[in-house]
Scaffold this motif. Structure first.
Motif, PDB file in Angstrom:
ATOM      1  N   LEU A 114      -1.200  89.510  56.611  1.00 45.64           N
ATOM      2  CA  LEU A 114      -0.767  89.729  57.495  1.00 45.64           C
ATOM      3  C   LEU A 114       0.467  89.803  58.356  1.00 45.64           C
ATOM      4  O   LEU A 114       0.658  90.874  59.097  1.00 45.64           O
ATOM      5  N   ARG A 150      -8.378  94.571  60.538  1.00 47.48           N
ATOM      6  CA  ARG A 150      -9.406  94.319  59.183  1.00 47.48           C
ATOM      7  C   ARG A 150     -10.703  94.453  59.567  1.00 47.48           C
ATOM      8  O   ARG A 150     -11.251  93.852  58.962  1.00 47.48           O
ATOM      9  N   SER A 193     -12.758  96.991  57.964  1.00 44.91           N
ATOM     10  CA  SER A 193     -12.325  97.265  57.586  1.00 44.91           C
ATOM     11  C   SER A 193     -13.531  96.386  56.636  1.00 44.91           C
ATOM     12  O   SER A 193     -14.468  96.422  56.131  1.00 44.91           O
ATOM     13  N   ILE A 200      -9.907  86.165  60.660  1.00 52.21           N
ATOM     14  CA  ILE A 200      -9.371  87.416  61.406  1.00 52.21           C
ATOM     15  C   ILE A 200      -9.061  87.000  62.384  1.00 52.21           C
ATOM     16  O   ILE A 200      -7.765  87.108  63.494  1.00 52.21           O
TER      17      ILE A 200
END
Length: 485
Positions: free
Chosen positions: A90, A166, A169, A205
């Protein structure tokens, strides 16, 4: 008229003689003989350092007015804190999302206007920021690149977008058998706590912050933890002057090398069956711990794997695709890293032939441990040798090869000697390396597919213990994404 007829007769006679001679010398029942592979000849590699100690490696190539400049930071996913897996990825992804007061769109527009490109990306042990630019625009492009490296802003708005990307995904992976198999294979083989087997989670995340990235950046983005590889139409003295102007004042820091412990080898064969109801195919991944990049058997392993599953004409692909028609492709590979990575043989096969495909996989995995016929060994070596120059066609490719040389401290004549070293590999070396690293009785077998349709067939093979898993066991629950943000 007589002269014309005479010339016509002479021409026809000459063609007839050439045709007969050619027919006598060419054996059309066999493929033509390939010429002996030639050693790769490249310009000399030059090395120098900036005033702050930043190391630079240059290969001048003046045929085309382009420059490739790769700045490598010696940090990657292995440096992620245990509770912040994915931080390196990231952080590097955010570098060009705002820097030196410019927004991501302003940076992208400026780079595009120059006809250049800047790429950022995190790897396992190292990460990079790369610049590809016309020589005439090098100064302006280098200034933008240096802003991205030295003055990133890490804007909160862009971080929120990246986090949502993210999570999306991760959500999509729940419906992607290949992705599920890849994550499961790494987790099972290395363990979920090992840097090679870890994967980020929904909570991780969501909890990433700008401060996390700034902390990672401050720790690893220092001059003595980086190096530059440059390839292209520029001379050493000129490049040094230009780099000094933008990177010469980059400060050093105190960085300790991250020691990664080698994972334990697989001790017996276990089948992990991950249920994906309704899947039209079964994704198969078979493997164990492989070898490090600096293993003495590296060349033998490259040749052996080329024959087994590293090329289109390999045994695995020929068997499962050409002979049996179970799949569009089957392959094998070694993940060569500073410490041993994985050896994997894999394919996506039709659901109804999952058990039959496993039989053929293990047939080839056992077969590669036997002495390889001389002609097949020579084809494998020639394929590696003849294809090797293809890794040096562009300045970008050359820079990538030099980066590997620097990372693993390979000798400067490595490239020029590679072809000859591959051709020297013996049958005994290939067989010995296969017996050491391809051990079918000590492998994990990961299968992602419709359990109701494939479980009985797999059980009948008696490959070993079967452990059933769910997609949630591998990836966790499907993420919940707040669309209001």
């Amino acid at each position: 008229m007589k002269t014309l007829l005479k010339l016509t007769f002479v021409f026809a006679f000459a063609v007839s003689v050439v045709t007969q001679t050619f027919a006598q010398t060419v054996d059309r029942t066999k493929p033509p003989m390939l010429p002996a592979p030639k050693s790769l000849q490249l310009p000399a590699i030059q090395k120098f350092a900036l005033s702050n100690g930043l190391k630079v490696v240059l290969m001048e190539k003046h045929q085309v007015p382009l420059v490739q400049l790769n700045l490598t930071i010696k940090a990657g996913s292995v440096n992620d804190p245990a509770d912040k897996v994915g931080l390196a990825n990231l952080t590097f992804d955010m570098l060009d999302e705002g820097a030196a007061g410019k927004t991501s769109l302003e940076i992208a527009d400026a780079i595009d206007f120059l006809g250049a490109s800047v790429r950022t990306g995190a790897g396992t042990h190292s990460s990079s920021v790369s610049l590809h630019t016309p020589l005439s625009k090098f100064d302006d492009a280098l200034k933008i690149m240096s802003d991205i490296v030295l003055r990133p802003d890490f804007p909160q708005k862009e971080l929120d977008r990246k986090k949502k990307d993210r999570l999306t995904s991760l959500m999509q992976m729940h419906d992607q058998p290949t992705a599920i198999a890849g994550v499961a294979f790494g987790k099972i083989l290395f363990g979920s706590d090992h840097p090679y087997g870890r994967m980020t989670s929904e909570n991780t995340i969501k909890n990433f912050s700008v401060d996390d990235m700034k902390t990672f950046y401050k720790k690893y983005f220092v001059a003595n933890n980086a190096y530059i590889v440059a390839v292209g139409d520029i001379k050493a003295d000129e490049l040094k002057k230009k780099l000094e102007s933008v990177f010469g004042k980059w400060q050093k820091g105190d960085v300790k090398e991250e020691k990664v412990k080698e994972a334990a080898q697989v001790s017996n064969r276990v089948v992990y069956l991950i249920d994906k109801p309704g899947s039209a195919q079964s994704v198969i991944s078979i493997g164990r711990i492989g070898a490090s990049r600096l293993t003495p058997e590296y060349n033998a392993l490259v040749v052996m794997n080329t024959i087994l599953g590293g090329s289109f004409t390999s045994r695995l692909n020929n068997n499962l695709r050409e002979v049996h028609g179970y799949t569009y492709g089957a392959s094998s590979r070694f993940a060569f890293r500073p410490i041993p990575g994985s050896f994997t043989a894999s394919s996506s096969v039709q659901t109804e032939v999952t058990d039959k495909a496993l039989v053929e996989f293990f047939k080839e995995l056992n077969g590669i441990r036997e002495t390889i016929p001389a002609d097949e060994l020579n084809r494998g070596k020639n394929l590696v040798a003849l294809s090797y120059p293809g890794n040096f066609q562009t300045v970008t490719e050359v820079a990538g090869q030099i980066d590997e040389m620097v990372q693993y401290n390979l000798p400067e004549n490595y490239f020029s000697n590679y072809v000859q070293n591959i051709l020297k590999v013996t049958n005994q070396e290939v067989t010995s390396s296969a017996k050491k690293y391809v051990v079918p009785e000590q492998m994990i077998v990961v299968v992602v597919g419709d359990k109701a349709k494939i479980e009985e067939g797999i059980k009948a093979l008696n490959l070993g213990e079967i452990k059933n898993m769910t997609i949630e066991d591998v990836l966790g629950a499907v993420p919940v994404i707040d669309s209001s943000k």
